[in-house]
Design a protein around this motif. Sequence first.
Motif, PDB file in Angstrom:
ATOM      1  N   TYR A 196     -29.940  88.180  17.022  1.00  0.00           N
ATOM      2  CA  TYR A 196     -29.008  87.261  16.626  1.00  0.00           C
ATOM      3  C   TYR A 196     -28.810  85.561  17.572  1.00  0.00           C
ATOM      4  N   VAL A 197     -28.556  85.165  17.416  1.00  0.00           N
ATOM      5  CA  VAL A 197     -27.758  83.579  18.425  1.00  0.00           C
ATOM      6  C   VAL A 197     -26.328  83.600  18.968  1.00  0.00           C
ATOM      7  N   ILE A 198     -25.852  83.400  19.390  1.00  0.00           N
ATOM      8  CA  ILE A 198     -24.411  83.880  19.651  1.00  0.00           C
ATOM      9  C   ILE A 198     -23.501  82.583  20.362  1.00  0.00           C
ATOM     10  N   CYS A 199     -23.025  81.071  19.690  1.00  0.00           N
ATOM     11  CA  CYS A 199     -22.746  79.906  20.588  1.00  0.00           C
ATOM     12  C   CYS A 199     -21.130  79.550  20.327  1.00  0.00           C
ATOM     13  N   GLY A 200     -20.765  78.931  20.795  1.00  0.00           N
ATOM     14  CA  GLY A 200     -19.431  78.594  20.557  1.00  0.00           C
ATOM     15  C   GLY A 200     -19.799  77.884  20.843  1.00  0.00           C
ATOM     16  N   HIS A 201     -18.237  75.885  21.061  1.00  0.00           N
ATOM     17  CA  HIS A 201     -18.198  75.076  21.521  1.00  0.00           C
ATOM     18  C   HIS A 201     -18.064  74.081  20.127  1.00  0.00           C
ATOM     19  N   ILE A 202     -17.986  74.371  19.003  1.00  0.00           N
ATOM     20  CA  ILE A 202     -18.285  73.614  18.023  1.00  0.00           C
ATOM     21  C   ILE A 202     -17.219  73.843  17.305  1.00  0.00           C
ATOM     22  N   HIS A 203     -16.379  74.707  17.642  1.00  0.00           N
ATOM     23  CA  HIS A 203     -14.763  75.492  17.213  1.00  0.00           C
ATOM     24  C   HIS A 203     -14.642  76.040  15.694  1.00  0.00           C
ATOM     25  N   GLU A 204     -16.667  76.407  15.257  1.00  0.00           N
ATOM     26  CA  GLU A 204     -16.504  76.209  13.541  1.00  0.00           C
ATOM     27  C   GLU A 204     -16.804  77.949  13.954  1.00  0.00           C
ATOM     28  N   TRP A 225      -9.651  79.572  20.641  1.00  0.00           N
ATOM     29  CA  TRP A 225      -8.694  79.801  20.713  1.00  0.00           C
ATOM     30  C   TRP A 225      -7.681  78.629  21.265  1.00  0.00           C
ATOM     31  N   VAL A 226      -7.797  77.989  19.799  1.00  0.00           N
ATOM     32  CA  VAL A 226      -7.131  76.539  19.985  1.00  0.00           C
ATOM     33  C   VAL A 226      -6.515  76.637  18.623  1.00  0.00           C
ATOM     34  N   GLU A 227      -7.339  76.037  17.136  1.00  0.00           N
ATOM     35  CA  GLU A 227      -7.231  76.763  15.845  1.00  0.00           C
ATOM     36  C   GLU A 227      -7.659  77.245  15.538  1.00  0.00           C
ATOM     37  N   ASN A 228      -8.413  77.846  15.524  1.00  0.00           N
ATOM     38  CA  ASN A 228      -9.474  78.858  14.316  1.00  0.00           C
ATOM     39  C   ASN A 228      -8.236  80.181  14.974  1.00  0.00           C
TER      40      ASN A 228
END
Length: 276
Positions: A196-204, A225-228
């Motif tokens: 598993y590779v778990i990321c954030g950053h791109i808001h997708e 927790w801004v848009e999605n």
Amino acid sequence: MKKRKVELVVISDVHLGTYGCHAKELLQYLSSIKPKTLILNGDIIDIWQFRKSYFPKAHLKVIRKILDFAAKGTKVYYMTGNHDEMLRKFSDTGIGNISILDKLVLDLDGKKAWVFHGDVFDVSVQHSKWIAKLGGLGYDYLILMNRLVNWCLKKTGRPPYSFSKKIKASVKKAVSYISDFEDTATDLAIQKKYDYVICGHIHEPKILMRTAKDGSTLYLNSGDWVENLTALEYHRKRWKLYRFDEHQPQPEEDLFDMDALLDRQYFNLELDGLLN
């Protein structure tokens, strides 16, 4: 309200201290769960855009809730991101159940999960921080304006509209950037034999199985927790992409059962044993 027990929860890109942050909704979500492990995968507090004049009570309550989790036995990993990069000077330190890290490898039921925020792949962040900070400020005001428009749409009974999603979908460079980000993360994970590779950053937010000649990996992005208003949940060997809904705060959707896929022989994952 009865709390759901969850083995692992991943949230990212909360951006506390900005106008776009949905702190009240996040607090409602956190109050509905009882996680064994909580990973805060970067950009939780937006130090880039921090203003002394703007840090509402709801934002402070989110921090208190996280501290309350730690006090009651939840293991909390704070992964640093670009908007809270000042915390990187404290990397590899911990207080009680809270640890501050730049990256993390976890053993989840015999499979290895590689966790990091993802800004390391962003050239603008690494070499032109002033451009990235300016873009972040513009994004914050765009989200603020979008919330006003959606308030008006809700009053007239019309569905919400996302300015930023429309821009991302229509600008080829934005679409290409997201695709390149996912490709880079999964390629590296396959090389390193991570399951598993778990990321954030791109808001997708996304759960995506990627297979190459050298192996396979499951790419997971916790969104924001801004848009999605999304989070990743892992429980009983299954991944779920949680999407907040004020009318249905505990939806069951996007379940991903790795073992079921293995049993049906859809993928041939190469395991590399336990953590080194």
